[in-house]
Each structure stands twice: as C-alpha cells, then as structure tokens.
Design an enzyme around this catalytic site. Structure first.
Site, short mmCIF file in Angstrom:
data_model
loop_
_atom_site.label_atom_id
_atom_site.label_comp_id
_atom_site.label_asym_id
_atom_site.label_seq_id
_atom_site.Cartn_x
_atom_site.Cartn_y
_atom_site.Cartn_z
N ASP A 150 34.17 8.64 35.23
CA ASP A 150 35.46 9.19 35.04
C ASP A 150 36.63 8.14 35.17
OD1 ASP A 150 34.43 9.28 37.71
OD2 ASP A 150 36.26 10.43 38.05
N GLU A 151 37.59 8.47 34.65
CA GLU A 151 38.85 7.98 34.93
C GLU A 151 38.67 6.15 34.68
OE1 GLU A 151 41.24 10.99 37.75
OE2 GLU A 151 39.63 9.59 38.78
N ASN A 152 38.23 5.77 33.98
CA ASN A 152 38.10 4.34 33.67
C ASN A 152 39.03 3.89 32.69
OD1 ASN A 152 37.71 1.71 33.35
ND2 ASN A 152 35.76 2.00 31.87
N HIS A 212 36.06 3.72 39.70
CA HIS A 212 35.88 4.06 41.19
C HIS A 212 34.58 3.35 41.97
CE1 HIS A 212 38.16 7.72 40.80
NE2 HIS A 212 37.67 7.98 39.59
#
Lengths: 686, 686
Positions: free
Chosen positions: B315-317, B252
């Site tokens: 998050d979300e890596n 992000h």
C-alpha cells in the site's frame, strides 16, 4: 512525619543539607544529602553513557526515558541514550567501568549527583548504574509549573548481597508475563535474586527434553518451555537479577511421581495433587533410577541457569513412605543409615555430587544442613514460630558451622501479615553472637511467595507493595526502621509500581466488578479498605477448603494486607487515646460515619447474587457498630446504646466471615473500653 | 429495550419461546429459542467429551471451568473435562466429529441445547465446540439464589468465513502477552483471523535468521523471536485462529532499509522512522538483491506461519524515489513499464512467484490488484472517503474480477469512532449488484488496529469493546442491526472481557492515577465519561505532534470512543426533544448537575502539576455551561443567563483541547436551541 524524615536524612547524610524534599526513596540510600535547587525535566533532556557496551544500561536508559516521559507528560526530543563521544551537554551523564557479574559480592554500588543543570551517575558496574536510574526515577518531584529532580547527592550500596524474591509457580502456574513484570518491580527496589520454585506436589513446570513425561504428565499443560526459561533468565539478567531454579526433592514430589511412579517410595498410583499441604509421596533414594532421572534433569537445567547455586528444596519430608517400605529399610540397615534424616543426607550428598560435577553448588531449605553436607552448600533458613522453633535459628546455626546462608523466616508474604511484621525482621539482628567472619556468611534473605491461594489475577497484590519494605531491609542500614516513615514512602512506591504493569491496585476493582456483575462497586471498595484476608495459615485450613482450581475471585482475594483505612483509623485511635487530641477525635468520627454509611451504600447495588449475599454481613456488621460508637462518642455517654446489643455487634464483627477479618477490631475495642470506663460502665469484650 | 430484544429473538428463533432472559450474546446467534427453565450451576458440574483428541477442546473446557468458577464463586469438584466413556451423567455433553482446519470455509457451526438438567453441544469440528462454549459462558445468568444457565436452543454458524483483527506492532511494539490476551478476546467473540502487521517504517519486528541485521538494526531491540512467533501461532491455533503475517513492501520499508540501505531506491542514510505518516523510502524493485532478501525472509516466515495466505502489504507507495532514480527509470523503459504502478505490478508478480513456490497465496492491500495479478491473490480493501474514494469500492471491484476479497474500510478502529459507525457497515451491503458467485468471493472483513497512537497500556481500550460489535457484523445475520440493543449487549460483553485479562477498563484509572500523582481521581473519571479522543486523523496532525516515544499516558489516552455518559445524555436529549418526556428531563437535570459539580470535584485534587493544569479547563468548561443550562431548564427562561457568556461557554466547550472533544456537544446545542426558541430568543451556535 516531616521531622522523622528529616531525622533520617540527617542520620544518613554525609554533608550539609537544608531542605526536606519528602523523597519517596525505597530502599533508602546509605548516604544522602539534599540541596535547594532543582533540575527541571524538559524536552531537551539527554542521556550520555561513557560506553555503550552494556545491554543492561541500554535497556534501562531507554525504559528510563519512556517512564520519565510517561510520568511527566514531557515530550522528549531524544528517545534513546547516546555515547558520550556523540553528544555534548547531556543532562544525565553516566560513567561505569565494567559489566557486572551476577554473583554474590559483586559491586552494586553507585553514586548519584543531581545539581541544577546536570545529573551524574557513576558506578563500578553497569548494575550500579541501573540501580542509580531507579533511585533517580524515585526522586522525581513536581509542583504546579514543572516536574523536576531535586538537588541531591547519594552514595549508595547494599547492606546484603542476596536480596531475593521466591515465586512458587507449582501450586498455581504463573505465566511468563507475570514473572517479567515482577522482575521489573524487583529491579525497581534493587532486588537481585529471583528464586523460581518450579516443582512441587501440585505441578512440574519445566519442559524436560530428556524426560518429557515430567512436564507432559505433571503440569496439566501449564509449564515453561526451555525457550521461555532462557528468555526469562535473559530478561532477569538484563535487570541485574540472577535466577535460581528450585527442583524440590525428595518430598514435594507428587507431580514427578505422576510421571514416574517407578521412582516412588511407595508402590501406588500418583496424580498431580489438587489440595494444599504436606504430602507423603517421596522419591525413593535407594533407587538408582532416581539419580539417573535427576542427573539428566539437573544437567538440562544447569544449561538453562548459568549461575552458581541450584536449589534442591529438601524440605518437609517426614519419610512416612520410607518407613513403610521394606526395601528402603533394608537399604538403610545395609548402609548404616539410622534415621530418615540420615537417609535424606545420603540422598542430598548424592545430589551434591551430581551438581558439583555440573559446576554448581547445592542450595536447599534448612533441612539439608546435616553433618556430612559440605560447607559449599547454601542453607536457606525458613523455620520459625509456626514450626515450633525460634525464628531463623538455622540461619545462625548455619553461619556458625561455616555455611553461606540466607533468611526467609519472617518474609513469608503469603501469610498476609502487615508490611511492618516483615520490615522489622533483620537477617542480622543486633544481638547475635556471631564473629565477624560468621556474619559475612549471612548473605541476605528472600521473600517467599507461596502460591496455594494466589492466581495471576491476585499474585501481584500479595507480593506488592510489602516486598518493597523487605527489599529495604535487605539493602538499607539496619537503623532505617521507622515504621510510619516506611509506610508513607511505601504508599508512593506502591503506586509507582503500576508504571511497570504491576496489577496489585487495578485488579481489586476487576474482582469487585465481577462480584457485583458490573454494578457500582463503591460499597465493596470501601469494605476492602478495612477488611483484610485472614492471616498465617487460617485461610484454607488443613489445605482442603480450596483446591488448586477453586475460585480465587472472591471478596477475600480483592482484600490485601495493610488495609488503608484501618491503618489510618488505628493510628488515630492510638493518638486520641494517648493525647485526647480533638482533631484526631474529629477524624475518627469522619471515618466512623463513612463506615456507618456502608450498609446504605450496599443497598444501592440493585441486583444481588449468591456471592454478594455472603458479603452483605460484612457491610452490615461494620455499619451497625459504627452507628453505636458514633452515638457513644458524640453524646459522650452510653445512654442511647443497649449494652447487650453492643457486645453482640462487637462479637459479630470479631468473627471472620468469607475469609476476611476486620482490621480495626482492636481499635474499636479500645475505644469502647475507654468510653465505658469514662462513663463508669464495664464492658467485657474478651 | 426489552421489546427490541424480544423482537430480535423472535426474528431469529426457530420454534416457540416464552420468556425473555435478556441474554447478552454477541455475536447474536443465527437461530435461538429461549425456554422457561434453568440449569443451576452447582459444584457437581461435569463435562464429558465424546473424544479427547482435540487440544483445542482440552484447553477450552479447562478454561471454561476456571472462568465459570471464577465468575460464579462455585467450587467445582472436577476441574477438568472427562471422556464420555469415563463418566456418567455429565452436566455438559460435547460431541464433535473432527479437528477443524484453519482454512477458509471450514465448518464452524455448532448447536447448543440447554435444558433444565443437561447441556448438549454438538459440532462438526472442534472449532464449533469452542465457539459453543463461548456462547454458553455468555449465557450465564443469576438471581439472588444462584448462577444458572437459562433454557435455550441455538443453531449457529458464521455469515462470513474471514473474521479478522489486524494489529500493527510496527508503530508501537506490542509484547506477546498483549497479543495473547487479545487472541483470547477474539475467540470470545468468534473471530478467526489474526493479521499481524509485522513491519513498517517504524519497526521490523521479526527475528530473521537469514538476515539478522533486519531485526538488529530495524527494531530498537523490540522484535519477536522465531520461538515466540511459533508460540503465538500455536496459541492462536488452539483458539481456532489462524495468523496471517504481513511484511509490508515495497513502501513502508524504512526499517528494512535501516538494515539494508543497499536495497533502497534512493542512495541515502536510513534510520528507523520515529514519526507517523506516509514516507518515501522504498525498496528498489530493479535490484535482484531485493528479491534474494525477500525470498529468504518469506521462506523463513512461511515455515513459521503454516497457513495459505501471506500478506505483502503493497500500500501507499507513491514511487517518489523511483521517479528520482535514473537506473530505475532505465529499467522501466527497458521492460516497457510505463508507470510506477506497472513497476509495482512487476514487483508484486515477482513476489507472487516467490510465494507460490513456497506454497503460499499472495494477499495484499487493494493496490496489488493490477491486471496481471492472478486471481489466486486475496485483495484487502481499505480505501474510502478519507482517501477520496467511495467506501469499499475495491471490494466490489475485486469480486467482479474474480478475486477473493475482504473489507477493512469502515473498520479502522484506530480512528476512535463510535461502535455504531463500524457496526452498520456490511461487507456485503444489500444494494450490491454482484452475482451469487461474486458474492461468495467476499470472504468477510478485518478490524484494523493501527498503532501510531497506542502503547501496550492503551491498545486494549482502542480495540475493545468496539471490535466485538464488528465481530457481530462478520458473524451474525445482516438483519441483526439494532443500535441500542447492540450497545446494551456490548456493555456486558465489554465487562466480561476483563475475565480474559483485557485491560481496557482498568487501565483508565492507571492513567488517571499517574496524571494526579495518586490523588483522588474521581473528577477525572467523570470527565472521561463525556470527553472522547478527537477522531479520524485529527490527533497527531501531519504525524509530527507525536513521535513513537512520546508519552501516551495523557488524558486523551484515558478517554475512549463511546463515552458512556455522553451516550446516555444524548439518548435522553433526543427522547426529551421529541416527546417532552418529564422523566427524561429529570434525568437530564441529574446529569447536568453532576457535570456542573465537576469543577468542584476538581478542586479537591490538592496538589496540581503541569499535566493537571492542562486538563483543568475541561472541567471548568463543562461545569460552566452545565450551570447555565441548569438555570435555563429549571427556570424555563433565559432571564438569569447572559447570552454572550452562554455563547462563549458553548464555543469554549466546542473547541477540542488536550486532544479530546466533548461528546455531548450536539445535544447541548439542541437543548439550547430548543429553550431559546421556546423563550423566543435566538441563539446562533454555528
């Protein structure tokens, strides 16, 4: 209506034109031609600027794209403007020469040319460009198939260089976001001066680092930090607006004296004023400490406000406390100051010296115009009929004496008068006897939003849309003065201000929901369309009905000047009485039926409360007389109507209650008189 | 409804009670007794505080008086609170012991006792006092004669210590005033954590003095200055709210890389992301400069945010760019890091060290919970069904492993689900298998307002009123869970939020006026009462329908979750089908007639435009099927109806257009099925 617009376009056009597009431009441009073709707004819309060095244009073009997209629902592929060198075939090409300075007589002109596949904006300064973008947004048109720009060619520049709005944040504090959205709205109608009335008896609203007691004891915690002030000044500058601070002295100084009673002309206890009016607390002009504090404060302020003029107020000091103070009387004798006026001149000249050393020019209300005041001062003309003077006389006097001057008399928007009252007042009326040089000294004007009776909830509805009409007066040719044409454009401009976050429309319903405790507000909405707040200084008589912390969430606060149904009804009655037009009569009956039905609607509010109970007579009164009138008009006779009852109904309606008045009273009266005459009755309604 | 409220009152009362006052309290207090008498709100209302050292109470009491006065129209003689020693016979007496600290497990309890001539608030901390004032305002009642406080006795304290709202200001920037008004609203429902999601692929929203390129190149000019951040943190603190900043790394991070591409895991050109979704740009955890920049930034931030926790996202890596980078692969080999997860752990631990030296504890989304993460970390649980996991599993896992943890799964308010969906989710569900010690580690939860699809115009209507229901979940007993009772109180709480400037109600009409070009919006208003924005991740599929600068002024943006007519209609249909109640049937017919008439209303909009044309089918579809249903129900037969046409009408209505769905579809289906069965027809609607 159409013919009037055509006429206007013709008057100010500089070439051939063919088709009336019914454009809602305000201020109306100096020169405009309208063509036949359209430029359709589509996703490929692109902007190119000849150079990207202007932060103003950067902000304005981005905002332009968001507003255009938000308005039309078109999904643009490009959300930002490019440099001309970066792209080919931009839809909108912008060219300008230099970064505008926020000074008087700066070049604010622009040209805007829309053809079927290209829009060109050209201006000397970036300020001209941002104005052109506003004009462009105002020209957006639509049909079933598309949103589009009509073919037009505009050459435009302001008539006056000073186009201001004053906001009083002392009587009621207005948070930064309230000011920011109003700066956006000002820019939308090409105003360029925000006059920030920062101090008064009811509050000192600036953080002072040299004398922090000022904001600590003079503001109830409601003040702007210096960081916020810098932020606002920058925000305004980005929109082509300069900010003029006002520190109102030596009168209107109770809040200062709450912090520094030792600067007062009378030895007593001071606390921030809660009422409205003209008060006696006054700085002591014979006390050197007064000048030390003011010099420190002016220095702090001059670092925050980078512009030439600094407003020191100077109004409404009667000098009662000066008269009562022996030391001051002795000082006056010693210095040969014969009157309080002379003493105030002494004071003003000292302030002028302080400001002059800081590189600033003094500006003040007309009272500062005394023989010794240098002509570098700017005189702010405000007195008029209400003060027992010819309107704006000081403006003419100031110009004759060689002062730059601006007009506020006639632009007191807090008085809740209709837009037309302000619109027809010209800072430079036709029949002046000024020389060309003197005329040039009249820089323009300022609308003044005094805030005794407004809070952040309602201030927008007191400023807008009427200030847009005033903005047109400051910008457009004096010959742009057709009232109904103005109102027709104003309605559109008003609605579009919502795009900038102006709350004047939406907060009406907020107030009405509160009044009804979230019940159906329809009956009350209808009443706001025909009742207006009482005008001039009739609300809050003597300044003691309301305190600064009284509720401003009442029915009167939901009402506005220029109540829409009243405007329509009054026009219809005027038309009907002069032409006996049948269609006007029909429309009149429709409105009367709606009004007659209001009492009915009102009963649908199921649970009453103490506020609603005070409003109910408004509904009853308009319903009753409308019923009577309907029966008179429909039967074309007075047979069914009891004359005494009718008179009684009329006088009940005439008597303002809960701070509002019925805005079609005169039309009703004329209708009654017409029908009574026609039926050979006599009705006495005076 | 009345019975349900009475039942609730009984369940949580601690003494005798007699009369149901239909109180709209939310969150519902832990213990309440209601008596018979009233305290009438009159101009003499006065507040006394046992000591005036709390700025929080100072602000809260002043605001309390303004809100109370604004709501009731009562003109108070005193606009500010006094110290107990200054006055006798205050109406409201406040006593507290100390200034509350904005830390977890701080005492937020209070007692509130209203008798017929006195109100007493007592609390350990000033935070308890400000909550008591909110409860007191929620208890304001009225009849025809007066506004009053009912006699009540409340003992109250929160069930969870962490009651948060996260606002994402990266996807769409939200100006300070948007945040301020939402902080006011949070305080009104006793929430105490504002989680500020400050950075993401679409924007870096903080002024950095050490690395100014971050905000200069990563924000399109839309960022908070450090002064504004300080101001907001103070504003929140004044309302009992602590602010947790989030700098989302290592994924992000596109906006960071737009400023510092040299910190990227892939050598390419970065620019601020305009779409929504999960993107690959990732910080390089093997580059020492990454830690230098983050350490500088964290240090700057830790000076602005005085609280313990610092959220690093995490998050979300997916690590796609890590896989593709040889240098990173070599680094992993060298350091024995087998998976991307290990590498991210390495990264997180380094950040944990940096923060720990700054006196901060790390907080992150659940992905940061890896074996080496110390249990001082706070784990933010967010994954659930949509991510292919059992809802909130990581919350339980975290508690079992000894981490403090909070829940956000189930509180994703951007997904436009009804309030009830969130309301019934408990951070500590009954059937957990946690020990008492583990249970204590579950601190509470956070509603998350992701902002891909919201702008300042619409964000309030996405946060409120549903977040008030979530706030009740975090504060009140788990047994307070009656849905219809919640909705009934929520409606009132929602309307009252207008008092704090929340725009969720009034901005609907702003959008509709824009869509209609300021024509009559009645038809569209009615449509918003039964159409809702499509839910979960169905709007903006794949993140590519909308860009960040696309218009969010569309009809879907005027619609909200919990469309009011749909709720009413669905309840009526449920009731009718189970009880065959005649009065429900009557009500159903009234609503169907209203819907049937919508096409008619719609034609009264005189001038169409491209947006209106896309909305017209919504009106037509609901009108048509309502006509059909009316004729079926009224005749109790299918004779007048063409079956094929009916099915066609149903499927047209079922198919979402312009990003909205008909929120009573299922009820219509059930009605159709009931009548077809009753008339021995078979209709296939699946």
């Amino acid at each position: 209506m159409k013919n009037k617009i055509l006429l206007l376009i013709y008057l100010y056009s500089f070439g051939c034109f063919s088709q009336n597009e019914n454009l809602n431009l305000m201020p109306w441009p100096q020169e405009i031609t309208i063509g036949n073709s359209k430029l359709v707004i589509n996703p490929e819309f692109k902007i190119a600027i000849n150079n990207k060095n202007s932060k103003r244009i950067d902000i304005a073009t981005t905002k332009f794209l968001r507003r255009l997209s938000g308005r039309t629902g078109v999904f643009f592929e490009n959300g930002f403007a490019y440099n001309t060198s970066e792209i080919k075939n931009a839809t909108l090409e912008i060219t300008y020469d230099s970064i505008g300075k926020l000074e008087i007589y700066e070049d604010e002109s622009y040209t805007l040319v829309i053809s079927k596949d290209k829009i060109k904006i050209a201006a000397t300064t970036d300020i001209g460009v941002i104005y052109a973008l506003e004009t462009l947004l105002q020209s957006v048109s639509f049909n079933e198939e598309a949103y589009f720009f009509p073919e037009i060619k505009i050459n435009d520049k302001p008539r006056f260089t000073w186009r201001g709005l004053m906001i009083d944040v002392a009587r009621h504090f207005q948070p930064i976001d309230v000011l920011k959205r109003n700066l956006d709205a000002m820019a939308a109608v090409k105003m360029n001066v925000f006059h920030w009335h920062l101090t008064d008896d009811q509050g000192f609203r600036i953080e002072s680092k040299t004398h922090p007691k000022l904001h600590q004891l003079g503001s109830d915690g409601l003040y702007y930090t210096q960081n916020q002030i810098k932020e606002l000044v920058q925000y305004a500058s980005d929109r082509g607006i300069r900010v003029i601070p006002e520190i109102d002295v030596p009168g209107h100084a109770t809040a200062i004296l709450a912090a520094y009673p030792e600067l007062a002309s009378k030895d007593t206890i001071y606390s921030v004023e809660r009422f409205a009016g003209i008060f006696n607390p006054t700085l002591d002009p014979t006390n050197e400490k007064t000048y030390i504090v003011l010099a420190d404060l002016f220095k702090e302020m001059s670092q925050l406000f980078p512009y030439k003029y600094f407003h020191i107020g100077g109004d409404e000091n009667k000098g009662k406390h000066w008269n009562e103070n022996l030391k001051i009387q002795q000082f006056m004798m010693k210095h040969g100051l014969e009157t309080n006026h002379d003493l105030q001149t002494y004071f003003n000249i000292r302030l002028e010296n302080i400001l002059s050393k800081l590189g600033k020019s003094i500006m003040g209300w007309e009272e500062i115009m005394t023989p010794k005041m240098p002509t570098t001062a700017l005189i702010h003309s405000w007195k008029g009929k209400n003060e027992g003077m010819p309107a704006g006389q000081s403006l003419i006097n100031a110009a004759k004496k060689g002062y730059n001057t601006i007009l506020s008399n006639g632009y007191y928007i807090d008085l809740m008068q209709p837009a037309t009252e302000h619109y027809l007042i010209d800072p430079l009326p036709k029949n002046n006897n000024l020389t060309a040089t003197e005329k040039k000294l009249i820089l323009g004007g300022e609308a003044t939003m005094w805030s005794e009776l407004v809070t952040p909830l309602t201030i927008d509805s007191r400023i807008w849309p009427r200030t847009a009409a005033i903005a047109e007066r400051f910008w457009s040719s004096s010959s742009v003065n057709d009232i109904s044409n103005m109102y027709s454009r104003l309605e559109n401009v008003s609605f579009r201000l919502e795009e900038l976050g102006i709350t004047h429309i939406k907060n009406r319903d907020v107030i009405l929901r509160n009044i009804t405790n979230n019940q159906n507000i329809e009956a009350l909405v209808e009443l706001t369309k025909v009742y207006e707040p009482i005008k001039i200084y009739t609300r809050n008589k003597g300044g003691i009905e309301y305190k600064s912390y009284s509720p401003f969430t009442l029915f009167a606060d939901a009402c506005t000047a220029d109540a829409i149904d009243a405007i329509i009804f009054n026009d219809l009655v005027k038309d009907f009485l002069s032409t006996k037009n049948v269609s006007s009569k029909k429309e009149i009956l429709i409105i009367l039926k709606k009004w007659a039905n209001n009492a009915n609607l009102f009963t649908q509010i199921k649970k009453s409360n103490p506020i609603l109970k005070t409003i109910e007579p408004l509904s009853k009164n308009v319903s009753e007389i409308s019923e009577s009138l309907l029966s008179i008009i429909e039967s074309d006779s007075f047979e069914s109507v009891d004359f005494l009852k009718l008179k009684n109904q009329y006088f009940k309606l005439k008597n303002p209650i809960v701070d509002v008045e019925f805005a079609s009273l005169n039309s009703l009266k004329k209708l009654l008189e017409y029908y009574s005459l026609k039926n050979k009755h006599q009705i006495e309604l005076n």
